[in-house]
Write an enzyme that holds these catalytic residues in place. Structure first.
Site, PDB file in Angstrom:
ATOM      1  N   SER A 190     -14.652 -11.988   2.109  1.00 59.41           N
ATOM      2  CA  SER A 190     -13.838 -12.649   1.102  1.00 59.41           C
ATOM      3  C   SER A 190     -14.556 -13.911   0.604  1.00 59.41           C
ATOM      4  CB  SER A 190     -12.473 -12.956   1.725  1.00 59.41           C
ATOM      5  OG  SER A 190     -11.502 -13.123   0.756  1.00 59.41           O
ATOM      6  N   ASP A 442      -9.327  -2.420  -2.576  1.00 59.36           N
ATOM      7  CA  ASP A 442      -9.131  -3.867  -2.494  1.00 59.36           C
ATOM      8  C   ASP A 442      -9.105  -4.454  -3.902  1.00 59.36           C
ATOM      9  OD1 ASP A 442      -9.282  -6.587  -2.030  1.00 59.36           O
ATOM     10  OD2 ASP A 442     -11.330  -6.531  -1.243  1.00 59.36           O
ATOM     11  N   HIS A 467      -9.922  -4.699   1.933  1.00 56.24           N
ATOM     12  CA  HIS A 467     -10.577  -6.012   2.001  1.00 56.24           C
ATOM     13  C   HIS A 467     -11.331  -6.187   3.326  1.00 56.24           C
ATOM     14  CE1 HIS A 467     -11.005  -9.845   0.046  1.00 56.24           C
ATOM     15  NE2 HIS A 467     -10.362 -10.538   0.961  1.00 56.24           N
TER      16      HIS A 467
END
Ligand code: NAG
Ligand code: NAG
Ligand code: NAG
Ligand code: NAG
Ligand code: NAG
Ligand code: NAG
Ligand code: NAG
Length: 508
Positions: A190, A442, A467
């Protein structure tokens, strides 16, 4: 019509999530709020963390980019270390460093099992470095009341300062361990993945490569469409069933209509089993939106406890609740069933609390980053979106940030500093040794690098992935595609390290 402004955070909503054209600033909590949206129960349940690593502190410089005497202030910078598998400095065994993102580093370490899983194979030292201003790495004497008070202090929270922190810490750690020649590979998921990729590009003399998992380095204005994020969420639910998509899509107007009728809020409160202390229609919509976004992001193939405890394939589970024939035509009952998947998987919630409370993982300060340099347009909704149609509005974001923090965002700073436009053309002849993993389920994957750029800057794309699922601990139930993703990553990283050892041997 309410504008749902969502998704600007990786992991948590900010003030923006609950903002609509009708919500006034006065309604916002006094400072640095995340939103009214909160999981019912904390998911910091993985207390195994205490056995995974030791915590250490390093005296870090507050401002790396200024020689003003005030900048020589320092703070205690936390990192976690595990040397159980390390082959040691004599063998120049590798050092794997996680470049921490916007929250408590222990939480990220506990959700980055991949590094623990592969450490024995690589004989790697594991280091997880916390991001400044989060967790226990709080400048200004560790006092959050001062550190978070206003731009004069929280202004030191930037991605460039964080990267410089990682550089100085790694150099010092290697010196202390007499491991100057050990190759360093950086890992991140991320925002942490964005930092890992940028770290490799900015500090190639410190890291020989980066695994950047679900790193939306392209999710900036005029590179990635502001509709992309919610289009992917829409697609996720639609892929389960057309009815599921239609029910959710149709629900927003029904909630608003009901909320504006007399007695309607009480009906909503009862239908969704919201606690007595707080209910308004916008907050309810935010709460549901959160559930849909986070479930899409963490649509993992096995039961997990990252943002919230969830079953395997939670999007499918939500749609199952929505498609449940016994709920008849009662949209609220269906949506309540879906919300239960996200907020009550453990079955322990007695009622759902919509009132604001601080994020359990300490993510709230992302709202500062999202108001300064991380202007990542994600909240446009086209006609087909599962959320109400709306436009991404930079000026709206800027106005909120000005009102809230008194700052003007710099929407072009990140791309000026790190690039992003025409990334293939730019990186084709610059840089090497970066893996960009993305899972197409995602919502952040729309802002990720999805194509191979060169022989050594490669994209691994998993159609069914969510993710940074690759970074999670392996389990016996992992599907084949996930095992293959990890195998490829291990193989590529092995090649980087072998190449490094060859170069080292030839020059010494
Ligand atoms: C390192 O991690 C392993 C789990 O992979 C754990 O068994 C070990 O105790 C940890 N070592 C330290 C020093 O924390
Ligand atoms: C900003 O915060 C600092 C530290 O808490 C404080 O000394 C200063 O007065 C604040 N400035 C404003 C404009 O509020
Ligand atoms: C390296 O050692 C010095 C002296 O003990 C210590 O102050 C410093 O924090 C250490 N660096 C790191 C990264 O732990
Ligand atoms: C994006 O492009 C439009 C049209 O060229 C321009 O007006 C706008 O300022 C750009 N946005 C940013 C953040 O550069
Ligand atoms: C649901 O609605 C449809 C059309 O509005 C109607 O034909 C059907 O009988 C309803 N079903 C139930 C269980 O109420
Ligand atoms: C949570 O789940 C349990 C078990 O299914 C249920 O008894 C309880 O009512 C649910 N809580 C809420 C707030 O719906
Ligand atoms: C990148 O290249 C590898 C071969 O080196 C290939 O297996 C892979 O599918 C490519 N990735 C994408 C996203 O095209």
């Amino acid at each position: 019509m309410r504008i749902i402004a969502v998704g600007i955070l990786f992991l948590c909503f900010s003030i923006f999530s609950s903002l609509s054209s009708t919500v006034s600033y006065a309604k916002l909590p006094p400072r640095f709020p995340s939103s009214v949206v909160r999981p019912v129960q904390l998911s910091l349940a993985t207390k195994r963390g205490t056995k995974l690593y030791k915590a250490k502190y390093f005296t870090q410089i507050l401002d790396h980019f200024n020689f003003n005497p005030k900048s020589y202030q320092t703070f205690q910078h936390r990192y976690l270390i595990n040397d159980t598998y390390w082959g040691g400095p004599k063998k120049n065994s590798p050092i794997f460093v996680y470049t921490g993102n916007e929250g408590d580093i222990e939480w990220f370490a506990q959700n980055t099992g991949f590094m623990f899983d592969v450490a024995p194979y690589f004989k790697a030292l594991l280091v997880f470095v916390e991001h400044r201003f989060y967790g226990k790495s709080i400048p200004f004497g560790g006092d959050k009341d001062i550190a978070y008070s206003n731009a004069s202090t929280v202004g030191y929270l930037t991605s460039t300062q964080a990267l410089a922190d990682y550089a100085t810490l790694i150099i010092d750690l290697k010196k202390n361990l007499t491991a100057v020649d050990s190759p360093v590979v950086v890992f991140g998921g991320s925002y942490g993945g964005m930092l890992a990729a940028w770290f490799r590009l900015k500090y190639p003399h410190i890291a020989i490569g980066a695994l950047a998992s679900s790193a939306p380095i392209l999710n900036f204005e005029n590179i990635t469409s502001p509709y992309s994020f919610n289009n992917i969420i829409t697609q996720d639910f639609r892929s389960e069933s057309e009815n599921c998509y239609k029910v959710i899509k149709g629900s927003w107007e029904q909630i608003e209509d009901t909320g504006s009728r007399s007695g309607g809020l009480e009906l909503l409160r009862k239908s969704f089993r919201i606690c007595k202390n707080y209910i308004d229609a916008d907050a309810l919509e935010s709460w549901l939106t959160t559930a849909f976004i986070y479930t899409a992001m963490t649509d993992y193939p096995t039961p997990t406890n990252f943002l919230n405890p969830l079953p395997a394939y939670p999007v499918k589970q939500m749609c199952k609740a929505i498609d449940d024939p016994t709920a008849g035509n009662d949209t609220f009952a269906k949506l309540y069933g879906a919300a239960n998947v996200y907020y009550n998987h453990t079955g322990t919630a007695t009622c759902f609390n919509l009132a604001y409370s601080p994020d359990p993982h300490g993510l709230d300060l992302w709202s500062w980053q999202a108001c300064t340099e991380m202007i990542m347009p994600t909240d446009g909704n086209n006609q087909d979106s599962i959320f109400p149609e709306s436009q991404w509005s930079y000026s709206q974001r800027a106005a909120v940030c000005k009102g809230f923090y008194g700052v003007d965002p710099r929407p072009n700073w990140i791309t000026a500093e790190f690039g992003g436009h025409d990334i293939s053309r730019v990186l084709k002849r610059f840089g090497s040794n970066i893996i960009f993993y993305n899972g197409l389920r995602d919502p952040w994957s729309g802002g990720g690098v999805l194509k191979n750029i060169s022989k050594t800057i490669v994209a691994i794309v998993a159609e069914q992935g969510a993710h940074h699922v690759d970074l999670r601990f392996a389990t016996s139930q992992d599907p084949k595609w996930l095992q293959q993703v990890r195998e490829r990553e291990v193989k590529i990283i092995s090649n980087w390290i072998s190449q490094y050892y060859q170069d080292l041997a030839h020059h010494s």
